[in-house]
Enzyme design. Sequence first.
Site, PDB file in Angstrom:
ATOM      1  N   ASP A  63       0.864  -1.194   0.000  1.00 15.13           N
ATOM      2  CA  ASP A  63       0.000   0.000   0.000  1.00 15.13           C
ATOM      3  C   ASP A  63       0.894   1.235   0.000  1.00 15.13           C
ATOM      4  O   ASP A  63       2.083   1.159   0.334  1.00 15.13           O
ATOM      5  CB  ASP A  63      -0.923   0.024   1.230  1.00 15.13           C
ATOM      6  CG  ASP A  63      -1.890   1.209   1.190  1.00 15.13           C
ATOM      7  OD1 ASP A  63      -2.411   1.513   0.101  1.00 15.13           O
ATOM      8  OD2 ASP A  63      -2.100   1.862   2.224  1.00 15.13           O
ATOM      9  N   SER A  64       0.296   2.369  -0.350  1.00 15.55           N
ATOM     10  CA  SER A  64       1.035   3.623  -0.285  1.00 15.55           C
ATOM     11  C   SER A  64       1.424   3.953   1.152  1.00 15.55           C
ATOM     12  O   SER A  64       2.325   4.757   1.368  1.00 15.55           O
ATOM     13  CB  SER A  64       0.162   4.759  -0.825  1.00 15.55           C
ATOM     14  OG  SER A  64      -0.992   4.875  -0.008  1.00 15.55           O
TER      15      SER A  64
ATOM     16  N   CYS B  22      -4.135  -1.502  -2.358  1.00 17.94           N
ATOM     17  CA  CYS B  22      -4.227  -0.063  -2.582  1.00 17.94           C
ATOM     18  C   CYS B  22      -5.098   0.119  -3.819  1.00 17.94           C
ATOM     19  O   CYS B  22      -4.712  -0.309  -4.916  1.00 17.94           O
ATOM     20  CB  CYS B  22      -2.826   0.500  -2.827  1.00 17.94           C
ATOM     21  SG  CYS B  22      -2.812   2.235  -3.268  1.00 17.94           S
TER      22      CYS B  22
ATOM     23  N   GLU C  22      -2.677   9.126   7.806  1.00 18.91           N
ATOM     24  CA  GLU C  22      -1.215   8.931   7.831  1.00 18.91           C
ATOM     25  C   GLU C  22      -0.571   9.793   8.918  1.00 18.91           C
ATOM     26  O   GLU C  22       0.405   9.400   9.530  1.00 18.91           O
ATOM     27  CB  GLU C  22      -0.601   9.269   6.462  1.00 18.91           C
ATOM     28  CG  GLU C  22      -0.909   8.252   5.375  1.00 18.91           C
ATOM     29  CD  GLU C  22      -0.108   6.953   5.488  1.00 18.91           C
ATOM     30  OE1 GLU C  22       1.096   7.013   5.744  1.00 18.91           O
ATOM     31  OE2 GLU C  22      -0.722   5.882   5.326  1.00 18.91           O
TER      32      GLU C  22
ATOM     33  N   CYS D 275     -11.026   2.580  -0.656  1.00 15.16           N
ATOM     34  CA  CYS D 275      -9.635   2.916  -0.319  1.00 15.16           C
ATOM     35  C   CYS D 275      -9.329   2.129   0.940  1.00 15.16           C
ATOM     36  O   CYS D 275     -10.134   2.128   1.877  1.00 15.16           O
ATOM     37  CB  CYS D 275      -9.500   4.420  -0.054  1.00 15.16           C
ATOM     38  SG  CYS D 275      -7.916   4.881   0.711  1.00 15.16           S
TER      39      CYS D 275
ATOM     40  N   HIS E 234      -7.432   2.623   3.325  1.00 17.73           N
ATOM     41  CA  HIS E 234      -7.323   3.386   4.568  1.00 17.73           C
ATOM     42  C   HIS E 234      -8.697   3.547   5.245  1.00 17.73           C
ATOM     43  O   HIS E 234      -8.767   3.719   6.455  1.00 17.73           O
ATOM     44  CB  HIS E 234      -6.782   4.798   4.298  1.00 17.73           C
ATOM     45  CG  HIS E 234      -5.305   4.881   4.085  1.00 17.73           C
ATOM     46  ND1 HIS E 234      -4.689   4.382   2.959  1.00 17.73           N
ATOM     47  CD2 HIS E 234      -4.308   5.413   4.859  1.00 17.73           C
ATOM     48  CE1 HIS E 234      -3.375   4.628   3.039  1.00 17.73           C
ATOM     49  NE2 HIS E 234      -3.134   5.243   4.180  1.00 17.73           N
TER      50      HIS E 234
HETATM   51  N1  DGL Z   1      -4.936   3.085   0.613  1.00 14.88           N
HETATM   52  C1  DGL Z   1      -4.848   3.487  -0.726  1.00 14.88           C
HETATM   53  C2  DGL Z   1      -6.051   3.150  -1.544  1.00 14.88           C
HETATM   54  O1  DGL Z   1      -6.626   2.102  -1.279  1.00 14.88           O
HETATM   55  C3  DGL Z   1      -4.071   4.688  -1.085  1.00 14.88           C
HETATM   56  C4  DGL Z   1      -4.520   5.977  -0.682  1.00 14.88           C
HETATM   57  C5  DGL Z   1      -3.551   7.068  -1.047  1.00 14.88           C
HETATM   58  O2  DGL Z   1      -2.361   6.904  -0.907  1.00 14.88           O
HETATM   59  O3  DGL Z   1      -4.046   8.130  -1.455  1.00 14.88           O
HETATM   60  O4  DGL Z   1      -6.425   3.838  -2.438  1.00 14.88           O
END
Ligand code: DGL
Length: 270
Positions: free
Chosen positions: A7-8, A70, A162, A194, A196
């Site tokens: 993931d990011s 992600c 984050e 997402c 997150h």
């Molecule tokens: N958690 C990620 C997603 O599912 C990335 C969110 C991001 O870095 O903007 O899109």
Amino acid sequence: MAVGIFDSGLGGLTVLEAVRKRLPEQSFVYFGDNAHAPYGVRDAEDVYNLTTAAVERMWEAGCDLVILACNTASAAALRRMQERWIPADKRVLGVFVPLIEALTERSWGDNSPPREVAVKHVALFATPATVASRAFQRELAFRAIGVDVEAQACGGVVDAIEDGDLILAEALVRSHVDALKRKMPHPEAAILGCTHYPLMHDTFQDALGADVKVYSQANLVAESLADYLERHPKMKGSGTESLFLTTGDARRVSDRATHFLRRQITFQSV
Ligand code: DGL
């Protein structure tokens, strides 16, 4: 044997926890590109370059299979990677398809023509890049007809998570849900598109109301992965240890991850 989870940043930990529970014998290498998060405000070229660099690092750690936990990378980079970049002995899979299969009442890999499904009004919450890609609508159109999707780009939520600022994240989620409801007053289902966002699941559910079914990816991806590894046991990989890798500040990322998962997590910097 190790499988990579990418993931990011911290969001993929929601997927990691579910797959660990489902596959307790399997080792996992988690890679958080925290130094470059959020991806959701980057262009597709940038997301592609960052994602391929991270996946190469996970291959080096013995992961033949990498899950892009992600949505932004799955939406903006995965197709291009699969078309011309991934060698024959490696696999990279995204997180959209299991979710859409659940929403459209399909079993794993059912590629029959699109058909009518029970749910008609769906709210999609995702990053600006995922919403702009329209990848969700494209995958949905392969499987279902007559589903109205209203997408809400949730700017700022990933940055707040984050940064560990959950008060700001909660306020932003509520304002994004309000904005969505102005466009679609009565969604039947909501997709947390997402990884997150499951960290804010209760806020989404509360703002949407109890009658809206909220879909998030972790358990759906875990089931799909278990099924995939049963059919492709070679993809369990040659790596032997579970690792947490980050491009960010290992101490800071470890503290946040420990807080979110409520168990000690120790990241190493790459
Ligand atoms: N958690 C990620 C997603 O599912 C990335 C969110 C991001 O870095 O903007 O899109």
